[in-house]
Design a protein around this motif. Structure first.
Motif, PDB file in Angstrom:
ATOM      1  N   VAL A  19       0.934  -1.229   0.004  1.00 36.56           N
ATOM      2  CA  VAL A  19       0.012   0.096  -0.037  1.00 36.56           C
ATOM      3  C   VAL A  19       0.982   1.284   0.207  1.00 36.56           C
ATOM      4  N   LEU A  20       2.017   1.484   0.686  1.00 37.40           N
ATOM      5  CA  LEU A  20       2.808   2.560   0.934  1.00 37.40           C
ATOM      6  C   LEU A  20       3.564   2.766  -0.392  1.00 37.40           C
ATOM      7  N   THR A  21       4.032   1.696  -0.929  1.00 40.24           N
ATOM      8  CA  THR A  21       4.760   1.966  -2.225  1.00 40.24           C
ATOM      9  C   THR A  21       4.098   2.506  -3.466  1.00 40.24           C
ATOM     10  N   GLN A  22       2.604   2.021  -3.115  1.00 40.45           N
ATOM     11  CA  GLN A  22       1.649   2.591  -4.144  1.00 40.45           C
ATOM     12  C   GLN A  22       1.909   4.002  -4.221  1.00 40.45           C
ATOM     13  N   VAL A  23       2.032   4.940  -3.152  1.00 35.60           N
ATOM     14  CA  VAL A  23       1.926   6.431  -3.110  1.00 35.60           C
ATOM     15  C   VAL A  23       3.059   7.053  -3.973  1.00 35.60           C
ATOM     16  N   GLY A  24       4.301   6.294  -3.812  1.00 42.59           N
ATOM     17  CA  GLY A  24       5.708   7.026  -4.814  1.00 42.59           C
ATOM     18  C   GLY A  24       6.327   7.367  -3.766  1.00 42.59           C
ATOM     19  N   GLY A  25       7.731   7.704  -4.277  1.00 41.52           N
ATOM     20  CA  GLY A  25       8.912   8.242  -3.464  1.00 41.52           C
ATOM     21  C   GLY A  25       9.789   7.391  -3.002  1.00 41.52           C
ATOM     22  N   ILE A  26       9.520   5.985  -2.539  1.00 44.71           N
ATOM     23  CA  ILE A  26      10.157   5.278  -2.040  1.00 44.71           C
ATOM     24  C   ILE A  26      11.157   4.447  -2.995  1.00 44.71           C
ATOM     25  N   ASP A  27      12.512   4.491  -2.771  1.00 49.57           N
ATOM     26  CA  ASP A  27      13.414   3.557  -3.808  1.00 49.57           C
ATOM     27  C   ASP A  27      13.298   2.127  -3.437  1.00 49.57           C
ATOM     28  N   TRP A  28      13.503   1.711  -2.080  1.00 46.06           N
ATOM     29  CA  TRP A  28      13.464   0.551  -1.883  1.00 46.06           C
ATOM     30  C   TRP A  28      13.092   0.265  -0.382  1.00 46.06           C
ATOM     31  N   CYS A  29      12.472  -1.025  -0.277  1.00 47.78           N
ATOM     32  CA  CYS A  29      11.798  -1.440   1.165  1.00 47.78           C
ATOM     33  C   CYS A  29      12.703  -2.784   1.716  1.00 47.78           C
ATOM     34  N   VAL A  30      12.492  -3.006   2.953  1.00 41.93           N
ATOM     35  CA  VAL A  30      13.081  -4.226   3.631  1.00 41.93           C
ATOM     36  C   VAL A  30      11.822  -4.893   4.233  1.00 41.93           C
ATOM     37  N   THR A  31      12.060  -6.224   4.328  1.00 42.74           N
ATOM     38  CA  THR A  31      11.436  -7.397   5.086  1.00 42.74           C
ATOM     39  C   THR A  31      11.534  -6.878   6.693  1.00 42.74           C
ATOM     40  N   GLU A  32      10.234  -7.470   7.397  1.00 46.66           N
ATOM     41  CA  GLU A  32      10.499  -7.479   8.616  1.00 46.66           C
ATOM     42  C   GLU A  32      11.698  -8.374   8.967  1.00 46.66           C
ATOM     43  N   PHE A  33      12.157  -8.369  10.184  1.00 50.08           N
ATOM     44  CA  PHE A  33      13.619  -9.289  10.241  1.00 50.08           C
ATOM     45  C   PHE A  33      13.239 -10.735  10.165  1.00 50.08           C
ATOM     46  N   ILE A  34      13.943 -11.504   9.599  1.00 49.78           N
ATOM     47  CA  ILE A  34      13.867 -12.915   9.431  1.00 49.78           C
ATOM     48  C   ILE A  34      14.808 -13.483  10.453  1.00 49.78           C
ATOM     49  N   ARG A  35      14.392 -14.097  11.608  1.00 51.73           N
ATOM     50  CA  ARG A  35      15.163 -14.656  12.835  1.00 51.73           C
ATOM     51  C   ARG A  35      15.827 -15.656  12.445  1.00 51.73           C
ATOM     52  N   VAL A  36      17.350 -15.829  12.470  1.00 54.11           N
ATOM     53  CA  VAL A  36      18.061 -17.057  12.399  1.00 54.11           C
ATOM     54  C   VAL A  36      18.782 -17.244  13.523  1.00 54.11           C
ATOM     55  N   ASN A  37      18.634 -18.573  14.084  1.00 52.31           N
ATOM     56  CA  ASN A  37      19.006 -19.036  15.278  1.00 52.31           C
ATOM     57  C   ASN A  37      20.280 -20.062  14.885  1.00 52.31           C
ATOM     58  N   ASP A  38      20.190 -21.320  14.931  1.00 57.07           N
ATOM     59  CA  ASP A  38      21.073 -22.272  14.643  1.00 57.07           C
ATOM     60  C   ASP A  38      20.647 -23.403  13.600  1.00 57.07           C
ATOM     61  N   MET A  39      19.921 -22.861  12.500  1.00 56.72           N
ATOM     62  CA  MET A  39      19.562 -23.842  11.488  1.00 56.72           C
ATOM     63  C   MET A  39      19.417 -23.175  10.023  1.00 56.72           C
ATOM     64  N   LEU A  40      19.512 -23.999   9.129  1.00 59.98           N
ATOM     65  CA  LEU A  40      18.958 -23.417   7.919  1.00 59.98           C
ATOM     66  C   LEU A  40      17.516 -23.177   7.840  1.00 59.98           C
ATOM     67  N   LEU A  41      16.983 -22.194   7.470  1.00 60.51           N
ATOM     68  CA  LEU A  41      15.317 -22.013   7.708  1.00 60.51           C
ATOM     69  C   LEU A  41      15.005 -22.723   6.227  1.00 60.51           C
ATOM     70  N   PRO A  42      13.566 -23.097   6.376  1.00 64.35           N
ATOM     71  CA  PRO A  42      13.069 -23.620   5.017  1.00 64.35           C
ATOM     72  C   PRO A  42      12.592 -22.485   4.182  1.00 64.35           C
TER      73      PRO A  42
END
Length: 319
Positions: A19-42
């Protein structure tokens, strides 16, 4: 100048990014953090928080999406970064700024700013693990309880391989309390050769002008300011070009709220969708008096059909 949309866990998900990127002016965005502990995530874990990976790693408006990882194990972070790249991530971002106690207790986010050597090791491992053409970037705060080590941390990140560094101009202990110490962003930029982005307390075009003057940097990341004023990036981009744009009116914003609600109903459970809408409308009250009235009407409502009626969406469309 680049303007980025900040990764805000529990707030800026793929729906609000869209929704926010529809408005314009944003060059790039970032995901919410993906938590990495001690394994390779699926792969499903990446697709859950970054469904845009299956759509060319961009929002529907064409704004590129970076994948952000959070953790403290250099080897495991590197393995997961490599997988994210295989899944289509165009940039890997590393989180050293999250102030949440639960995250910090599990040795993630801003607590790692106490260990510059570890920051360097994480960046170096991730940089070696991902293809050379894919940038690795980082987000940090000024420190855990003091900004005294900010330059050392930034140098560790840059020398480890970070191609850009976003600096949230407060410490972990500061949380989100104003002011943001933009003068420290200037100090960080003085000691690293990579571009530094300023982040924190930019709510208006006037704030951006002061931030640019104090920090001395051109690039900026917007968080709560953009969520509360969806056209802020567009206004800043125009101001940078010497153009003054009128602020978005409520009647222009309402279709975006309706779009958000339709997506929320379609992608979330009936129990969680109302809360997400209320969360955003509550933040809009900072900029729009009309949002106060809408939030009051929505506040105690949990029935999706009634919410659809309140915001003028036909239930058949929202369902």
């Amino acid at each position: 100048m680049q303007i980025a949309l900040a990764p805000m866990e529990g707030l800026v998900d793929n729906i609000l990014r869209d929704v926010l990127t529809q408005v314009g002016g944003i060059d790039w965005c970032v995901t919410e953090f993906i938590r990495v502990n001690d394994m390779l995530l699926p792969p499903s874990q990446f697709h859950k928080l970054a469904p845009e990976l299956q759509q060319g790693a961009a929002t529907a408006a064409g704004v590129p999406l970076r994948v952000q990882l959070l953790g403290s194990d250099p080897v495991c972070l590197a393995e997961n970064a490599a997988l994210a790249c295989e899944l289509g991530a165009p940039v890997i971002d590393l989180n050293f700024g999250c102030p949440a106690k639960t995250v910090n207790k599990s040795r993630g986010g801003a607590v790692l700013l106490k260990e510059p050597e570890l920051l360097h090791s994480i960046l170096a491992h991730v940089r070696r693990a991902v293809p050379a053409a894919i940038p690795v970037t980082a987000k940090m705060r000024l420190g855990f309880d003091s900004p005294d080590g900010a330059m050392e941390c930034a140098i560790a990140l840059a020398e480890g391989g970070a191609e850009q560094i976003v600096v949230h101009a407060r410490t972990k202990v500061d949380g989100y309390k104003p002011p943001a110490h933009w003068e420290w962003v200037a100090r960080v930029q003085e000691v690293v050769k990579v571009p530094v982005f300023a982040n924190g307390e930019v709510w208006t075009v006037e704030d951006w002008r002061r931030c640019r003057e104090v920090s001395g940097v051109e690039d900026i990341m917007l968080g709560r300011g953009l969520v509360s004023r969806p056209d802020l990036a567009r206004q800043i981009a125009a101001a940078r070009a010497g153009i003054e744009l009128p602020a978005m009116h409520w009647d222009e914003l309402m279709p975006l709220i309706q779009d958000f609600w339709c997506q929320a109903v379609g992608k979330l459970t009936p129990r969680s969708a109302p809360g997400r809408l209320k969360q955003w409308v509550a933040m809009l009250t900072r900029s729009y008096p009309e949002a106060v009235e809408l939030f009051t009407a929505l506040r105690r409502e949990s029935d999706c059909a009634q919410i659809s009626r309140l915001i003028g969406v036909e239930q058949s469309i929202a369902a």
